[in-house]
Design a protein around this motif. Structure first.
Motif, PDB file in Angstrom:
ATOM      1  N   THR A   1       3.165  54.887  48.534  1.00  0.00           N
ATOM      2  CA  THR A   1       3.425  55.072  47.110  1.00  0.00           C
ATOM      3  C   THR A   1       3.834  53.748  46.498  1.00  0.00           C
ATOM      4  N   ARG A   2       3.728  53.681  45.204  1.00  0.00           N
ATOM      5  CA  ARG A   2       4.157  52.474  44.493  1.00  0.00           C
ATOM      6  C   ARG A   2       5.670  52.475  44.380  1.00  0.00           C
ATOM      7  N   PRO A   3       6.282  51.314  44.555  1.00  0.00           N
ATOM      8  CA  PRO A   3       7.728  51.255  44.341  1.00  0.00           C
ATOM      9  C   PRO A   3       8.067  51.527  42.893  1.00  0.00           C
ATOM     10  N   SER A   4       9.265  52.027  42.642  1.00  0.00           N
ATOM     11  CA  SER A   4       9.658  52.396  41.285  1.00  0.00           C
ATOM     12  C   SER A   4       9.802  51.174  40.373  1.00  0.00           C
ATOM     13  N   TRP A   5      10.044  50.016  40.920  1.00  0.00           N
ATOM     14  CA  TRP A   5      10.259  48.844  40.079  1.00  0.00           C
ATOM     15  C   TRP A   5       8.952  48.214  39.617  1.00  0.00           C
TER      16      TRP A   5
END
Length: 65
Positions: free
Chosen positions: A60-64
């Motif tokens: 998944t893509r990191p939240s930042w």
């Protein structure tokens, strides 16, 4: 032929640990492995085989970002 184990009474909780360390030092790695396999078979015989868990990798893509 296996020797019979005697019941041992200890005064503190460190006694069983020291006895176990002494037994492990006296064993060869092959003997330790055989004992481990025997104990694992007994454990799984009592509680059943562990469940097969799915092995998935989720990226998944990191939240930042």
């Amino acid at each position: 032929m296996e020797r019979k184990r005697r019941i041992t009474f200890y005064d503190d909780l460190n006694g069983p640990h020291e006895d176990q360390v002494r037994e492990q030092i006296a064993m060869t790695p092959e003997e330790r492995w055989r004992v481990f396999i025997k104990l694992r078979r007994m454990y799984y015989g009592l509680v059943g085989d562990p469940p097969k868990l799915p092995k998935n990798i989720t990226i998944t893509r990191p939240s930042w970002m």
